[in-house]
Design a protein around this motif. Structure first.
Motif, PDB file in Angstrom:
ATOM      1  N   TYR A 114       0.861  -1.174   0.000  1.00 52.43           N
ATOM      2  CA  TYR A 114       0.000   0.000   0.000  1.00 52.43           C
ATOM      3  C   TYR A 114       0.899   1.227   0.000  1.00 52.43           C
ATOM      4  CZ  TYR A 114      -3.433  -3.416   1.673  1.00 52.43           C
ATOM      5  OH  TYR A 114      -4.240  -4.522   1.814  1.00 52.43           O
ATOM      6  N   ASP A 143       1.749   4.827   0.763  1.00 54.88           N
ATOM      7  CA  ASP A 143       1.248   5.692   1.820  1.00 54.88           C
ATOM      8  C   ASP A 143       0.284   6.725   1.249  1.00 54.88           C
ATOM      9  OD1 ASP A 143       1.843   6.365   4.812  1.00 54.88           O
ATOM     10  OD2 ASP A 143       1.771   8.289   3.749  1.00 54.88           O
ATOM     11  N   GLU A 144      -0.824   6.919   1.937  1.00 58.60           N
ATOM     12  CA  GLU A 144      -1.872   7.825   1.462  1.00 58.60           C
ATOM     13  C   GLU A 144      -1.392   9.265   1.322  1.00 58.60           C
ATOM     14  OE1 GLU A 144      -5.645   7.444   3.418  1.00 58.60           O
ATOM     15  OE2 GLU A 144      -5.418   5.259   3.541  1.00 58.60           O
ATOM     16  N   ASN A 189       1.405  10.104   0.086  1.00 58.46           N
ATOM     17  CA  ASN A 189       2.403  10.106  -0.973  1.00 58.46           C
ATOM     18  C   ASN A 189       2.152  11.232  -1.978  1.00 58.46           C
ATOM     19  OD1 ASN A 189       4.556   8.892  -2.640  1.00 58.46           O
ATOM     20  ND2 ASN A 189       2.871   8.542  -4.056  1.00 58.46           N
ATOM     21  N   HIS A 237      -4.772   2.480  -3.003  1.00 55.33           N
ATOM     22  CA  HIS A 237      -3.335   2.724  -2.861  1.00 55.33           C
ATOM     23  C   HIS A 237      -2.498   1.467  -3.086  1.00 55.33           C
ATOM     24  CE1 HIS A 237      -4.325   6.702  -1.418  1.00 55.33           C
ATOM     25  NE2 HIS A 237      -5.247   6.126  -0.665  1.00 55.33           N
TER      26      HIS A 237
END
Length: 101
Positions: free
Chosen positions: A46, A48-49, A51, A76
């Motif tokens: 995943y 990272d949100e 990013n 993600h």
């Protein structure tokens, strides 16, 4: 970040995949069973949100393999074998899913 939540900071050569860097450094949770041939989805991560790094778009083949991940797929999700390290990806943070099998 490994499956146990431990942050792992890696210094990676340009052109190496995130999967290969993780496997070479024994990061828990990223298996890469097929060696990066996009045949197994055991390198699912995943991104990272938070990013902000521009990553290459998901190819049709990667999209298909992401449908076969053991852990739930999210917006993600990526296959780490398809993410190549470079100066442009410096600071990329990915999280290992709870399981790859």
């Amino acid at each position: 970040m490994s499956v146990d939540g431990a942050a792992v900071d890696l210094d990676v050569a340009d052109g190496m995949s995130v999967m290969k860097a993780a496997v070479n450094n024994r990061v828990r949770g990223i298996v890469g069973e097929c060696g990066g041939g996009m045949q197994c989805s055991t390198c699912h991560v995943y991104v990272d949100e938070a990013n902000t790094i521009a990553l290459p778009p998901i190819s049709e083949d990667e999209e298909e393999m992401l449908e076969a991940t053991a852990a739930p797929r999210t917006a993600h999700s990526r296959l780490s074998c398809q993410l190549r390290c470079s100066a442009a990806t410096d600071g990329l943070l990915v999280h290992a899913p709870a399981t790859q099998f």
